[in-house]
Design an enzyme around this catalytic site. Structure first.
Site, short mmCIF file in Angstrom:
data_model
loop_
_atom_site.label_atom_id
_atom_site.label_comp_id
_atom_site.label_asym_id
_atom_site.label_seq_id
_atom_site.Cartn_x
_atom_site.Cartn_y
_atom_site.Cartn_z
N HIS A 8 -28.20 -20.89 7.00
CA HIS A 8 -29.09 -19.74 6.64
C HIS A 8 -28.17 -18.66 7.23
CE1 HIS A 8 -32.27 -16.64 8.27
NE2 HIS A 8 -32.50 -17.02 7.03
N HIS A 26 -26.91 -8.89 6.71
CA HIS A 26 -28.29 -8.97 6.85
C HIS A 26 -28.73 -7.62 6.44
CE1 HIS A 26 -31.43 -11.13 9.18
NE2 HIS A 26 -31.75 -11.13 8.11
#
Length: 590
Positions: free
Chosen positions: A119, A165
């Site tokens: 992830h 991110h």
């Protein structure tokens, strides 16, 4: 003699001795047939059959004798007690056979396997402010991870693509660096396919750039489906050496508000060690009270309504769309619809951990049926700022293939993921047990049911050694040798999950516990053996001394060497335990 200084006094302790524990000596003595106190070849073969469960005892005996001869530990043609102990502690006698390699059937569709999934694979640390780099991607691939996630965003000028991110303070890395790193290291640790999941926040012109970069980077390594949809996934064998793209069908970049302020206020509730592994009964009770019939998603993979998507598809890049071999299904936020199985088409669904926890309460059987043909990915909630992880057992119990883990973090939940994928030669694909693939409505697996015991696993923790080589003399205690204890347990279905502890061995670098545990297992094919060692401290938090997690179905019976790892899952250079594993069918269980 070992000396510790306490103020102006010296404390002296006996030198560490690597003699076998009393229980191990008793095993050796039971097979001594020579007056010289050694085990001859015939007696050794008997020991290997009866204690170690070796089927080819003649070949195994030759290996043991050859190793002892190299170390000059044979006496009058027999194996000495020291030679026996050294062989037991050797890597050749590891709990999981190091020579076994990939042994499972790899010719079934991808949906039949648990897949080692990362992830936010590009992050170097926490989810909010760490750097982005290709280095964590390389490390993940070398560790056997087969699913790499990249978040794609336009740069400030909106003319290039960056990986970061989104809506946080993480610093970006160039997409081409990540792609080149994947190309170079994808198949170093495993020949089986790498699935590249893209979280796409791009305009059509940038999608075209990404398509061109992917084509030029991977060339023949890239798997492109012949049709827009597949009726069944190819197998890992068919996809050896291939890179597969998985994402939503293209949509225009949607401007979204910053989530930095919201994320900054969130605090992760878990410490550096993570919560203790538990069953899902508490979760089920909590979620059943909250269940409203609709499933709001956490913001990992952006969800858009149907009308917005319809408009967005106008002008999307067709080449980019053709590269998507595994399409991510747009959620309808109605679990009956989201988990509906299409007999003519397979796809991938993605759920945040909160939505998934709600789903297993009311739709557990649907999830098992859905994952028999389709892929399901669970990702950690966005509030896990410190890169902590979700208990992967909650997913595997229901057949979920992709339980995404933050490889940047560490703790017990990541140790479980690392333990699962030590199975099948560490290739990153582990075949789901048959119980999860049975589609008969009357025999559909229910991990929360009152299940009968299949097997009893008896585990004996004899002793440990190696800390004296890997740690400073005062690392654990400034005033004396360490006081070690071991924790041993099972992570699996709720009925099997349990943790036990040995006594504390005071002032010893080579603790000899000789402690037996019994674990009655209803689903051994989903059980992981957890092992931890800690140093007891009456005044402060106990010190960590090592850990490992091993698939129960691959444990070799007998007295075996078990290497321990550090907090991040890296193998410690010298630290090992000597343990014994015995399996008893349910009819013979005590």
């Amino acid at each position: 003699m070992t000396t510790y200084r306490v103020c102006c006094f010296l404390r002296r302790f006996g030198a560490a001795s690597n003699e076998p524990s009393e229980a191990v000596r008793d095993v050796f003595q039971a097979y001594v047939t020579d007056a010289g106190g050694v085990i001859g070849e015939e007696a050794l073969r008997m020991l290997l059959r009866e204690v170690q469960g070796e089927t080819d005892d003649a070949a195994a005996a030759k290996e043991v004798m050859a190793l002892a001869a190299e170390q000059r530990l044979l006496k009058k043609g027999g194996l000495t007690a020291e030679g026996f102990h050294r062989w037991l502690c050797s890597d050749a006698n590891a709990a999981i056979d190091p020579r076994r390699g990939v042994y499972q059937d790899m010719a079934s569709p991808l949906s039949h396997y648990f897949i080692y999934t990362g992830h936010n694979s590009y992050l170097t640390g926490n989810q909010l402010s760490s750097g982005c780099s290709e280095r964590p991607i390389v490390k993940a691939l070398l560790d056997g991870v087969r699913v790499i996630e990249l978040d794609l965003w336009p740069n400030a000028a909106k003319d290039q693509v960056e990986v970061l991110h989104g809506r946080t303070w993480t610093s970006p890395v160039e997409l081409n660096k990540c792609l080149e790193a994947i190309k170079e290291h994808a198949f170093t640790a495993s020949p089986y396919p790498v699935i590249l999941t893209l979280e796409d926040h791009l305009t059509p012109d940038l999608q075209a750039k990404v398509a061109k970069m992917i084509r030029e980077t991977f060339e023949d390594m890239l798997f492109v489906s012949e049709s827009e949809s597949m009726s069944e996934f190819p197998s890992p064998d068919e996809l050896k050496g291939r890179v597969i793209i998985s994402t939503k069908p293209p949509k225009e970049y949607l401007q979204t508000k910053s989530g930095k302020e919201e994320a900054a206020d969130e605090k992760d509730e878990e410490g550096v060690w993570g919560e203790e592994i538990s069953d899902d009964k508490t979760t089920a009770r909590q979620m059943s009270d909250q269940y409203s019939g609709k499933y709001a998603e956490e913001g990992d993979e952006e969800q858009i309504d149907g009308e917005t998507e319809k408009k967005a598809r106008q002008g999307t890049d067709n080449e980019y769309k053709r590269l998507i071999a595994i399409q991510l299904t747009r959620r309808k936020h109605d679990m009956d619809q989201d988990l509906k199985v299409d007999p003519d088409k397979v796809s991938r669904l993605s759920l945040g951990e909160k939505a998934y926890e709600k789903a297993i309460v009311s739709h557990g059987a649907h999830i098992i049926r859905f994952t028999q043909r389709n892929l399901l990915r669970i990702f950690p909630r966005s509030t896990r700022i410190t890169s902590s992880n979700y208990n992967p057992m909650m997913g595997w119990r229901y057949g979920v293939q992709m339980v995404a883990a933050n490889m940047q973090g560490h703790g017990r939940k990541l140790w479980l993921t690392q333990g699962m994928f030590r199975a099948n030669g560490g290739c990153g694909y582990v075949k789901k047990p048959d119980i999860l693939m049975n589609s008969d409505p009357d025999k559909l697996f229910d991990p929360r049911a009152d299940l009968p015991v299949k097997t009893t696993l008896k585990v004996t923790v004899y002793m440990g050694d190696g800390w004296r080589f890997d740690f400073r003399k005062t690392h654990f205690d400034k005033c004396s040798p360490p006081d070690f204890y071991a924790r041993v347990g099972i992570a699996g279905v709720a009925a099997d999950t349990r943790m036990e502890q040995t006594k504390v061995m005071m002032d010893s670098w080579i603790p000899a516990w000789d402690h037996e545990f019994e674990f009655r297992l209803a689903v051994p094919e989903l059980a992981l053996l957890r092992v931890e060692v800690h140093e007891s401290d009456n005044h402060q938090k106990d010190e960590f001394g090592g850990q490992t997690c091993l698939p129960v179905w691959e444990l070799r019976p007998g007295i075996r060497s078990v290497r321990l790892c550090d907090q991040k899952g890296q193998t410690l250079r010298s630290v090992k335990l000597l343990m014994r594993f015995e399996f008893f069918p349910s009819s013979s269980s005590k």
